[in-house]
Write an enzyme that holds these catalytic residues in place. Structure first.
Site, short mmCIF file in Angstrom:
data_model
loop_
_atom_site.label_atom_id
_atom_site.label_comp_id
_atom_site.label_asym_id
_atom_site.label_seq_id
_atom_site.Cartn_x
_atom_site.Cartn_y
_atom_site.Cartn_z
N PRO A 1 8.75 -1.56 -2.71
CG PRO A 1 10.62 -0.50 -2.80
CD PRO A 1 9.45 -0.63 -1.94
CB SER A 2 9.64 -6.32 -6.25
OG SER A 2 10.69 -7.33 -6.49
N GLY A 3 12.13 -6.28 -4.54
CA GLY A 3 13.93 -6.49 -4.55
C GLY A 3 14.13 -7.18 -5.79
CB THR A 4 13.48 -10.37 -7.10
OG1 THR A 4 11.91 -10.43 -7.03
CG2 THR A 4 14.05 -10.54 -5.73
CB SER B 1 14.68 -19.75 -6.38
OG SER B 1 14.01 -20.10 -5.72
C1 16G Z 1 14.15 -13.27 -2.76
C2 16G Z 1 14.60 -13.64 -1.29
C3 16G Z 1 13.36 -13.81 -0.62
C4 16G Z 1 12.47 -12.81 -0.54
C5 16G Z 1 12.14 -12.37 -2.01
C6 16G Z 1 11.51 -11.18 -2.14
C7 16G Z 1 16.56 -14.79 -0.53
C8 16G Z 1 17.44 -16.04 -0.80
N1 16G Z 1 15.50 -14.68 -1.32
O1 16G Z 1 13.89 -14.44 -3.43
O2 16G Z 1 13.73 -14.27 0.85
O3 16G Z 1 11.12 -13.12 0.00
O4 16G Z 1 13.29 -12.31 -2.46
O5 16G Z 1 11.22 -10.80 -3.34
O6 16G Z 1 16.82 -13.81 0.25
P1 16G Z 1 10.55 -9.35 -3.74
O7 16G Z 1 11.50 -8.32 -3.33
O8 16G Z 1 10.43 -9.36 -5.09
O9 16G Z 1 9.18 -9.25 -3.30
MG MG Z 2 14.31 -20.96 -3.73
#
Ligand code: 16G
Ligand code: MG
Length: 564
Positions: A517-520, A80
């Site tokens: 907490p961030s999910g990513t 992405s």
């Molecule tokens: C991912 C999610 C997006 C969300 C982001 C938050 C999908 C396809 N994408 O990119 O929707 O806004 O994570 O990230 O679900 P964070 O948890 O690091 O703040």
């Molecule tokens: Mg994207």
């Protein structure tokens, strides 16, 4: 390394093709010490760590297909808006939705299995848990974005699919929403839920024909589309072949195969986080024009414009949701349904406070707030007749329940106005890619609504005024120590930190703040908004300072902009 020989003692409950899987697994050994997790966006990390994971995802997707009566499962290889060196992989369900959460921990375990034997045991557990009939056929459809690492990852995926004997369709380089569309369209072809011709030309034709049915005489205001130097550039160029010639558009940042430029100083994430014009658009976007940015896989959209003095104004996912929601609620009224579908909106905690107020108070619409991540928004939106969901970061779409689709299909308009509006609503159903947020479909939708309402960007912007806000990323010892409730709007742990948030927020007019907490990423995010820019920044910096210290970091190394 465990070769097929060492697998003899394995007692599996399911009849998996053990030797094929083990031999293939050994070709993509899991890097030692690396821990993977199937999160909000699937697996995502630096591309050099991903081959073993993508191989295994191929096998999981095939098993998911077996679980779903041999329907096609999608696999998308993308990272992405993240840097070009990253990559990722996610699984798409038969109707184009995200993988259900109960499969996520199994994906994580399978990805982390240290060798072929434990990989097989983990697959066997998955099959038993979800009662998968391994003897069934399986089908997977896959695509990748423009990242250079995509090709090697596709090879890993193909080996996984081959090892389990899966039928596969390679869609090449496509946007994420195109892959979601193809998955659903392929599975529904010829059924009563037919989603469209299951091909890329079918996708463009569906969108372009709907657009042509909807658009009235266009004004001459051009649209500048920042394609983030990603796959959206390819899709936009292809789409233009299907759109009327008077669709005035300038494509920018279309250097798809130039190394290092993907998402660099451009794209939807740049615009949202920096709240400024991508430098490459200076002189291209003129005051009075509309501009929009896609992200690297074209599932997020940001609009913007310059005022007569050249000041930059962003129209984010909240503004898009407000525009769409207001339009739909009026459109539904004009159709004259006996039992009108219930229009509702889904947001996350990041939604600007004034957007929430506008949708609830000014437009009188029901609104729910859910946790971050498309799967949460999507499921909540399914509960409405017409469910509009958007994240502030520009990801979103509109869902129509099957009852609503029946209502629209069977409606007998009583007046010419009702007839015109019902025709519009039917075309809107076709224009919108309901499988997932789709920047290109959303862009056409926004263009149609602005055209119907005769709004320019400034008129749209004036629906409400954004409260100034600030998002800060704070590094902590362990983000798992931060736990939330109430759609991530409150911390349950550390509880004392939440008490501090409450006491600070109360001091600011229109103040709101939360910590999650961030999910990513390995970090905690702090969000604050308040009546003025100065106050929003100050509140965010106080919350960041306390988060840093509560997060077990050394106060002596606390960044100087954080406050205590
Ligand atoms: C991912 C999610 C997006 C969300 C982001 C938050 C999908 C396809 N994408 O990119 O929707 O806004 O994570 O990230 O679900 P964070 O948890 O690091 O703040
Ligand atoms: Mg994207």
């Amino acid at each position: 390394m465990a070769g097929p020989q060492s697998l003899k003692p394995l007692q599996l409950k399911n009849n998996l093709p053990v030797s094929e899987l083990a031999a293939a697994c050994d070709k993509y050994p899991k890097p030692e010490g690396h821990v993977y997790s199937y999160g909000t966006a699937g697996f995502r990390t630096q591309s050099k760590w991903l081959e073993s994971v993508v191989f295994r995802v191929g096998v999981i997707a095939a098993l998911r297909s077996k679980r779903h009566s041999s329907k096609f499962i999608g696999v998308m290889i993308t990272a992405s808006h993240n840097p070009e060196d990253d990559n990722g992989v996610k699984i798409v369900d038969p109707r184009g939705e995200m993988l259900p959460t109960d499969w996520e921990p199994y994906c994580t375990t399978i990805a982390n299995a240290p060798d072929a034997a434990s990989f097989l045991v983990a697959l066997d557990d998955l099959c038993s848990k979800f009662k998968i009939d391994v003897s069934k056929p399986c089908k997977v459809i896959y695509a990748r974005d423009t990242r250079p690492s995509g090709l090697a990852l596709v090879a890993a995926l193909q080996l996984g699919l081959k090892a389990i004997g899966c039928e596969a369709i390679d869609e090449g380089i496509r946007t994420t929403p195109q892959l979601h569309y193809l998955t659903r369209a392929t599975n529904t072809e010829g059924t009563k839920d037919d989603y469209g011709v299951p091909s890329i030309p079918g996708y463009y034709e569906k969108l372009a024909n709907a657009y042509k049915r909807l658009i009235r005489r266009r004004d001459d205001t051009p649209l500048v589309v920042d394609c983030a130097n990603g796959v959206g550039a390819i899709a936009m160029k292809e789409l233009l072949e299907y759109l009327p010639k008077d669709f005035q558009v300038t494509l920018a940042n279309t250097d798809v195969f130039v190394p290092g430029v993907l998402n660099h100083l451009c794209g939807a994430d740049f615009v949202k986080t920096k709240q400024e014009l991508p430098p490459s658009l200076k002189g291209v976007l003129k005051p009075g024009h509309r501009g929009c940015s896609l992200d690297g896989d074209a599932d997020r959209l940001m609009y913007f414009y310059l005022d007569p003095k050249g000041g930059f104004h962003m129209l984010d996912g909240d503004k898009i949701a407000a525009l769409i929601a207001g339009y739909f609620v009026d459109k539904v009224k004009l159709c004259g349904f006996k039992e009108p579908p219930r229009v509702g909106v889904v947001q996350t905690a990041y939604a600007n406070g004034n957007s929430t107020k506008y949708i609830q108070k000014t437009k009188g619409l029901p609104l729910v707030c859910v946790s971050t991540g498309v799967k949460h928004l999507h499921h909540a939106a399914e509960k409405f007749g017409i469910g509009i969901y958007f994240e502030a970061n520009g990801h979103g779409t509109v869902l129509f329940s099957s009852d609503t689709l029946d209502t629209i299909r069977n409606h007998e308009p009583q007046t010419p106005t009702q007839d015109d509006n019902t025709k519009d609503l039917k075309a809107l159903v076709d224009l919108i890619n309901s499988t997932v947020g789709d920047a290109i479909s959303d862009m056409l939708l926004v263009e149609v609504i602005l055209n119907h309402l005769r709004y320019d960007a400034q008129a749209w912007d004036s629906l409400y005024t954004d409260l100034p806000n600030r998002l800060v990323k704070v590094l902590v010892r362990n983000r798992d120590e931060f736990q939330t409730e109430d759609a991530e709007r409150r911390l349950t742990h550390p509880a004392d930190l939440q008490k501090f948030v409450d006491s600070q927020v109360a001091k600011y007019p229109d103040g709101r703040g939360f910590i999650r907490p961030s999910g990513t990423e390995d970090a905690v995010r702090v969000y604050a908004e308040a009546a003025s820019r100065f106050e929003a920044d100050q509140l965010a910096n106080y919350l960041a300072g306390w988060t840093y210290d509560f997060g077990g970091m050394d106060p002596a190394s606390r960044p100087k902009e954080y406050l205590r």
